[in-house]
Design an enzyme around this catalytic site. Structure first.
Site, PDB file in Angstrom:
ATOM      1  N   GLU A 425       0.684  -1.115   0.105  1.00  0.00           N
ATOM      2  CA  GLU A 425       0.040   0.030   0.153  1.00  0.00           C
ATOM      3  C   GLU A 425       1.004   1.303   0.115  1.00  0.00           C
ATOM      4  OE1 GLU A 425      -2.333  -0.328   3.376  1.00  0.00           O
ATOM      5  OE2 GLU A 425      -3.073  -2.405   2.921  1.00  0.00           O
ATOM      6  N   LEU A 454      -5.852  -1.788  -0.776  1.00  0.00           N
ATOM      7  CA  LEU A 454      -5.671  -1.667   0.636  1.00  0.00           C
ATOM      8  C   LEU A 454      -6.347  -2.800   1.584  1.00  0.00           C
ATOM      9  CD1 LEU A 454      -6.291   2.454   0.990  1.00  0.00           C
ATOM     10  CD2 LEU A 454      -4.295   1.221   0.460  1.00  0.00           C
ATOM     11  N   GLU A 456      -4.380  -6.043   3.384  1.00  0.00           N
ATOM     12  CA  GLU A 456      -3.342  -6.804   3.863  1.00  0.00           C
ATOM     13  C   GLU A 456      -3.586  -8.410   3.157  1.00  0.00           C
ATOM     14  OE1 GLU A 456      -3.425  -3.106   5.506  1.00  0.00           O
ATOM     15  OE2 GLU A 456      -4.836  -4.618   5.697  1.00  0.00           O
ATOM     16  N   GLN A 478       1.707  -1.838   6.058  1.00  0.00           N
ATOM     17  CA  GLN A 478       2.296  -0.501   6.420  1.00  0.00           C
ATOM     18  C   GLN A 478       2.303  -0.382   8.060  1.00  0.00           C
ATOM     19  OE1 GLN A 478      -0.810   2.601   5.295  1.00  0.00           O
ATOM     20  NE2 GLN A 478       0.469   2.779   3.613  1.00  0.00           N
ATOM     21  N   TYR A 482      -1.944  -3.521  11.424  1.00  0.00           N
ATOM     22  CA  TYR A 482      -2.669  -3.974   9.909  1.00  0.00           C
ATOM     23  C   TYR A 482      -2.579  -5.317   9.806  1.00  0.00           C
ATOM     24  CZ  TYR A 482      -3.366   1.076   9.209  1.00  0.00           C
ATOM     25  OH  TYR A 482      -3.704   2.405   9.386  1.00  0.00           O
ATOM     26  N   HIS A 527      -1.317   3.000  14.588  1.00  0.00           N
ATOM     27  CA  HIS A 527       0.113   3.276  14.152  1.00  0.00           C
ATOM     28  C   HIS A 527       1.249   3.115  15.132  1.00  0.00           C
ATOM     29  CE1 HIS A 527      -3.060   5.798  12.070  1.00  0.00           C
ATOM     30  NE2 HIS A 527      -2.509   5.130  11.376  1.00  0.00           N
TER      31      HIS A 527
END
Length: 734
Positions: A425, A454, A456, A478, A482, A527
């Site tokens: 991605e 997008l 996985e 990413q 994820y 994140h």
């Protein structure tokens, strides 16, 4: 004891005599003569279907005797033999677990094949079984282009999409594949699996490719028997869902009509081969004898419903077609049927006499393939044109950040081998969220560096297929958080293929995963994630965790070599917070920059740690973000009279146990600084490894909390910090 479906078949054929001309589910004699299906075609179909049926009977019998280990049968699904008849032996197939007749039909086209014995060897878990060597009962055989699959629901569909994509992409790149350039990939699954997110995601991915005009020669085969274990599929659901999907050519056939199955299957296979686009074959079947040997079907289906399905038996339909056409008499059908029963019985006794896997080493041999000398030799090779990739050889650029070093290493691997492809991605035009892949697409082109959906699951499925097709994929996930919605592509597919194929098929890949905590400004759980337990326990999977730029470049080089040489599945956990870090102790010291390692200058063997310092009081063991934290703590401890050495594990699987024990014995005191969670984190196996090795010194550990990582400053309430490391270190040595 005779199974009811067996009795029904015998009685139905015996009572036919001269009365048969038109039967339920069978075209008239005039219609049969007008079709392309010959008597020979139907005879081959019957033999495959009958062989599969008798294998099911025998598997149940062997299970009851305690010498058979798998009884999910193919009965009622034997019409999939028509799909095999429509395809070439060289067309790669990833099959549903009710594909006995497909397997037998395809094997019938290969001289010297012994498909009945093959399946029985799997049932009794014999080491002589031709694909898994008795590790699991699967339909697989490299000589038949059948890639073994586990029975995880629909988990093989993303790989199937990836393989169809990669066959075309590999041909474009001039990479030789195991299968011909005009191959059709076929994957089959049940109607219950059609509802799984893995299936819907895979089909969406296939349609997304088709929408962009990308060739994708894939035939989806949904074998719809109307029930998943005990849960019914609503009548008409599969047709209504897939019949009118734009970009997906739809075919359907009744499994109780062998002539129609042969015709429609051939149409579907030919269409995919010609158009290089995905198609959906809806094969309407029945399930006979329940879901599996332990399934009591009468608990959720009426006797009337069960016996009604006997009339839609594909084997019975094929026998009736043979008799209607005058190819065989009823007595000849029964004679042929019983001859196959006798052959299966004799082969079963042969299978029982064959050897079993004899040791843990033999069981694990196909999981842990490792050629350290070959890997080292490959990492030392100097790729042609290195200096022109970015204008100069990377080791002449000056000190690099972690992100820059990974970027140069990716460029080096792309320049070294045209089989290497980088995707994920945002990795192409944007160059990745953190710029790690910046410039690669411009240098190597969109065929080798490209963006994906997008999704996985699709990213990893593309990698699974690409590896089979002869490519060396380097997919990017990413963020670590994820990965978890697609982890089964690594757990159930990537990590098991070599195991279930006795090493004949492998999944060469290097999965780059941006992860861990401490990212500032753009944080929060999705994140910043430190959950690595799902990756640590996958047998045979290499788990790298670089912290320094020079290590990151060299370890990526090692992983690509391991994928290339041994077909290894490698995952590299890259600390997001260190991607652009320059300093170590104070602002402007550039202490976390490093020069790029030249070929042969800095090889990092799998499972070897890196030692900083020679302190004799304490060994700080860490990895990832914990390494610079530990180095700073070690410097502060030095001013307090405590001399510590820091061991960077670098590899989380396999752990560098030899280096760990040596560093521990050197000081007699170990503190593990683990940025992952206390439960299921990395410190658990590190401490266990020391205890198992007989280390008798002092051991302690500090970790992050068993918590998700929140936004902003609150993150530092749950993440491991340097003060905690320092306090624990002083307590341990005093």
């Amino acid at each position: 004891m005779t199974e009811p479906v067996d009795e029904h078949f015998l009685q139905s054929i015996a009572h036919l005599g001269d009365r048969i001309s038109v039967e339920i589910g069978t075209p008239s004699s005039t219609e049969i003569r007008s079709t392309a299906a010959s008597g020979e075609d139907l005879m081959g179909l019957f033999d495959s279907q009958a062989g599969s049926r008798h294998l099911d009977f025998k598997a149940r019998e062997l299970g009851k005797r305690g010498v058979g280990f798998y009884s999910i049968g193919s009965s009622g699904h034997e019409s999939n033999a028509a799909v095999a008849a429509a395809l070439r032996v060289s067309d790669p197939a990833l099959l549903h677990y009710r594909s006995g007749a497909f397997y037998l039909q395809r094997a019938g086209a290969v001289a010297g094949s012994t498909p009945l014995l093959d399946v029985l060897l799997g049932v009794v878990a014999s080491a002589d079984e031709p694909i898994s060597a008795g590790r699991h009962k699967v339909f697989g055989n490299a000589d038949l282009s059948i890639i073994p699959q586990t029975s995880t629901i629909a988990s093989h569909l993303p790989r199937s999409v990836g393989l169809a994509f990669a066959l075309e992409r590999g041909a474009k790149l001039g990479v030789p594949a195991e299968w011909p350039a005009d191959s059709v990939v076929v994957c089959s699954f049940g109607d219950a699996s059609a509802n799984h997110s893995t299936t819907t995601g895979a089909i969406n991915s296939a349609l997304h490719c088709g929408f962009q005009g990308l060739p994708l020669p894939l035939l989806f085969v949904c074998e719809d028997n109307g029930v998943g274990i005990s849960v019914r599929t609503p009548a008409g659901w599969i047709a209504s869902t897939y019949r009118d999907r734009p970009g997906l050519r739809y075919f359907t056939a009744d499994g109780a009509d062998p002539v129609e199955c042969l015709r429609v299957s051939q149409e579907a296979a030919d269409w995919v081969r010609e158009h290089r686009a995905p198609a959906f074959l809806h094969l309407r079947t029945v399930r006979l004898m329940g879901h599996a040997g332990s399934d009591v079907e009468s608990a959720y289906r009426s006797r009337t419903e069960i016996t009604a399905d006997h009339e839609r038996d594909p084997l019975l339909a094929t026998a009736r077609a043979l008799i209607s056409r005058g190819v065989l008499t009823p007595d000849e059908v029964l004679s042929r049927y019983e001859a196959i029963r006798a052959e299966v019985a004799a082969l079963a006794e042969d299978a029982l006499s064959r050897r079993k896997l004899g040791s843990a080493a033999e069981v694990m041999a196909s999981v842990h393939a490792h050629s350290p000398d070959a890997i080292a030799a490959r990492t030392a090779e100097i790729p042609s044109g290195r200096a022109t990739t970015f204008g100069t050889a990377p080791e002449n650029e000056g000190p690099l950040t972690l992100a820059q070093a990974i970027n140069r290493s990716l460029a080096e691997e792309l320049g070294r081998d045209n089989r290497v492809v980088v995707f994920g991605e945002d990795v192409a035009r944007k160059g990745g969220v953190y710029g790690v892949t910046r410039g690669l697409r411009k240098k190597f082109g969109g065929s080798r560096v490209f963006d994906t959906l997008l999704d996985e699951q699709s990213v990893l499925g593309t990698a699974l297929g690409a590896g089979l097709a002869g490519l060396v994929p380097i997919p990017e996930i990413q963020y670590l958080a994820y990965l978890h919605n697609a982890a089964d592509q690594l757990r159930g597919e990537a990590s098991t293929l070599s195991f279930f194929s006795n090493g004949r098929y492998t999944n060469p890949m290097v999965v780059r995963i941006a992860g861990y905590g401490y990212q500032k400004g753009f944080g929060g759980h999705f994140h910043n994630d430190d959950s690595v337990a799902a990756l640590r326990d996958l047998p045979g999977v290499v788990l790298a965790s670089p912290s320094r730029p020079d290590d990151a470049a060299a370890m990526l080089r090692t992983c690509v070599a391991a994928a290339r040489q041994d077909g290894r599945v490698c995952a590299s956990l890259e600390p997001i917070a260190l991607y652009h870090t320059r300093d170590l102790h104070e602002s402007g010291d550039d202490g976390w920059l490093a020069r790029y390692p030249a070929p042969g200058e800095h090889h990092v063997p799998i499972g070897r740690a890196r030692l900083y310092g020679d302190g004799s009081d304490l060994t700080l063991v860490s990895f990832g973000n914990g390494v610079p934290m530990s180095l700073r703590v070690a410097e502060r401890l030095r001013h307090q009279g405590v001399h510590a050495r820091v061991l960077d594990l670098r590899w989380l699987a396999p752990l560098p146990v030899e280096d760990l024990l040596q560093a521990a014995e050197a000081t007699g005191t170990v503190l593990v600084a683990d940025e992952t969670r206390r439960s299921g984190g990395v410190s658990e196996p590190v401490v266990t490894a020391l205890v198992d090795a007989g280390f008798s010194g002092r051991i302690s550990r500090v970790t992050s909390e068993d918590s998700f990582i929140p936004l902003g400053a609150a993150a530092y309430h749950v993440l491991l910090d340097e003060d905690t490391i320092e306090t624990a270190a002083l307590k341990l040595v005093t």
